[in-house]
Design a protein around this motif. Structure first.
Motif, PDB file in Angstrom:
ATOM      1  N   ALA A  78       0.831  -1.207   0.000  1.00 34.84           N
ATOM      2  CA  ALA A  78       0.000   0.000   0.000  1.00 34.84           C
ATOM      3  C   ALA A  78       0.865   1.257   0.000  1.00 34.84           C
ATOM      4  N   VAL A  79       1.936   1.239   0.786  1.00 38.09           N
ATOM      5  CA  VAL A  79       2.848   2.384   0.837  1.00 38.09           C
ATOM      6  C   VAL A  79       3.496   2.610  -0.514  1.00 38.09           C
ATOM      7  N   MET A  80       3.894   1.547  -1.174  1.00 42.03           N
ATOM      8  CA  MET A  80       4.487   1.666  -2.501  1.00 42.03           C
ATOM      9  C   MET A  80       3.509   2.280  -3.486  1.00 42.03           C
ATOM     10  N   ARG A  81       2.246   1.924  -3.374  1.00 39.64           N
ATOM     11  CA  ARG A  81       1.244   2.440  -4.302  1.00 39.64           C
ATOM     12  C   ARG A  81       0.878   3.887  -4.011  1.00 39.64           C
ATOM     13  N   LEU A  82       0.740   4.223  -2.751  1.00 37.30           N
ATOM     14  CA  LEU A  82       0.259   5.555  -2.387  1.00 37.30           C
ATOM     15  C   LEU A  82       1.369   6.595  -2.303  1.00 37.30           C
ATOM     16  N   GLY A  83       2.526   6.207  -1.775  1.00 39.15           N
ATOM     17  CA  GLY A  83       3.589   7.173  -1.549  1.00 39.15           C
ATOM     18  C   GLY A  83       3.481   7.788  -0.164  1.00 39.15           C
ATOM     19  N   ALA A  84       4.606   8.249   0.355  1.00 39.92           N
ATOM     20  CA  ALA A  84       4.659   8.769   1.725  1.00 39.92           C
ATOM     21  C   ALA A  84       3.818  10.016   1.910  1.00 39.92           C
ATOM     22  N   ALA A  85       3.828  10.919   0.926  1.00 37.75           N
ATOM     23  CA  ALA A  85       3.094  12.179   1.069  1.00 37.75           C
ATOM     24  C   ALA A  85       1.590  11.936   1.168  1.00 37.75           C
ATOM     25  N   THR A  86       1.078  11.010   0.374  1.00 42.53           N
ATOM     26  CA  THR A  86      -0.350  10.702   0.410  1.00 42.53           C
ATOM     27  C   THR A  86      -0.726  10.075   1.747  1.00 42.53           C
ATOM     28  N   ILE A  87       0.155   9.243   2.302  1.00 47.70           N
ATOM     29  CA  ILE A  87      -0.131   8.610   3.586  1.00 47.70           C
ATOM     30  C   ILE A  87      -0.127   9.643   4.705  1.00 47.70           C
ATOM     31  N   GLU A  89      -0.948  12.735   4.264  1.00 41.94           N
ATOM     32  CA  GLU A  89      -2.202  13.456   4.046  1.00 41.94           C
ATOM     33  C   GLU A  89      -3.369  12.676   4.640  1.00 41.94           C
ATOM     34  N   LEU A  90      -3.364  11.367   4.462  1.00 40.57           N
ATOM     35  CA  LEU A  90      -4.422  10.522   5.017  1.00 40.57           C
ATOM     36  C   LEU A  90      -4.433  10.594   6.542  1.00 40.57           C
ATOM     37  N   THR A  91      -3.259  10.583   7.134  1.00 43.05           N
ATOM     38  CA  THR A  91      -3.143  10.652   8.593  1.00 43.05           C
ATOM     39  C   THR A  91      -3.675  11.980   9.122  1.00 43.05           C
ATOM     40  N   LEU A  92      -3.303  13.068   8.459  1.00 40.05           N
ATOM     41  CA  LEU A  92      -3.788  14.381   8.878  1.00 40.05           C
ATOM     42  C   LEU A  92      -5.288  14.510   8.618  1.00 40.05           C
ATOM     43  N   GLY A  93      -5.752  13.911   7.525  1.00 39.00           N
ATOM     44  CA  GLY A  93      -7.182  13.939   7.228  1.00 39.00           C
ATOM     45  C   GLY A  93      -7.984  13.224   8.300  1.00 39.00           C
ATOM     46  N   ALA A  94      -7.446  12.092   8.784  1.00 36.73           N
ATOM     47  CA  ALA A  94      -8.111  11.367   9.863  1.00 36.73           C
ATOM     48  C   ALA A  94      -8.156  12.218  11.128  1.00 36.73           C
TER      49      ALA A  94
END
Length: 285
Positions: A78-87, A89-94
């Motif tokens: 999942a990390v490979m597909r999304l990339g660190a920046a998107t993850i 963003e997901l964490t901050l969005g949560a």
């Protein structure tokens, strides 16, 4: 506004403590993204220790916006597909979603706030897709996502109603942000920048948040330009309007520095809107 901290009233500065601190996972991801030798393996290790975020990462990696030909079988996939920046963003969005607060001063409910934050982050991603050679910093999406965090401090510390600010806008013929400065002594962007520093976020991110409503940005940077542009895109597709609406000033040099024309802006808006629809479905699932 770079000189903001001393101008911000004491009651507002004291209000910084009223917001829950950023999740440890977010701080660790930010630290990893700032490293010159940042690796996706290290990012995966951070995520694996946060069950809630790990579940969200796996779900997002399989969503329509990110789905690939092969199913995702692990956090590392999942990390490979999304990339660190998107993850990040997901964490901050949560984090933003978990706050579950409204902003009556701006006539925004909790969904309005989340949708505008999410749309702003997605707008940076859409901008990168439209202009792949544009050198956007890794933290651009995350900075765009939390650019309005200062509003959540002001609604806790300032006793004003939307009609009070609107009356000042009409009386002085000024933007909403300028009316905030006149009535409060500061604006929500300045407060957001101060909160970013309080959270010990990178200084360039704090400056981008603090400057995103400046009519003429004093110290332009790709990060600040990305946040300003993303905010305008998110407003243009109808998120986060509230009482403020589109009564905002945008440094006209931002689009020129980014090299974005009207047609490209329209495509970014459309893509952002489509991705936001997909994200709403994913979050609701």
């Amino acid at each position: 506004m770079l000189e903001a901290p001393l101008a911000i009233p004491l009651k507002v500065r004291n209000g910084l403590e009223t917001l829950a601190p950023l999740p440890i996972t977010a701080n660790r991801l930010i630290a990893e993204l700032r490293r010159e030798d940042a690796s996706l393996s290290a990012v995966a290790e951070v995520i694996e220790y946060d069950e809630v975020i790990a579940a969200r990462v796996l779900r997002l990696a399989g969503s329509a916006a990110y789905a690939g030909r092969m199913p995702v079988g692990s956090i590392r996939d999942a990390v490979m597909r999304l990339g660190a920046a998107t993850i990040l963003e997901l964490t901050l969005g949560a984090y933003m979603k978990a706050l579950k607060v409204s902003a009556p001063l701006y006539d925004l409910d909790e969904d309005d706030l989340w949708a505008h934050a999410a749309a702003s982050g997605l707008a940076v991603r859409a901008l990168h897709q439209e202009c792949p050679r544009l050198p956007l910093p890794a933290l651009s999406q995350s900075a765009a996502l939390i650019h309005d965090i200062g509003k959540l401090v002001l609604v806790r510390t300032v006793q004003l109603r939307p009609k009070d600010v609107l009356a000042e806008c009409e009386r002085g013929g000024v933007t909403w942000v300028e009316a905030e400065r006149r009535l409060i002594g500061c604006d929500h962007a300045e407060v957001g920048g101060l909160l970013a520093r309080h959270w010990k976020l990178p200084e360039d991110l704090a400056v981008a948040i603090a400057s995103h409503h400046d009519a003429a940005i004093q110290a332009p940077s790709p990060l600040t330009d990305a946040v300003v542009f993303a905010n305008y895109v998110a407003k243009s597709i109808g998120t986060g309007l509230g009482a403020e609406g589109l009564n905002i000033a945008m440094d006209p040099a931002v689009s020129a520095r980014l090299g974005v024309n009207h047609q490209q802006f329209d495509r970014v808006c459309l893509q952002t809107w489509e991705w936001l629809k997909d994200l709403r479905k994913t979050v609701a699932a």
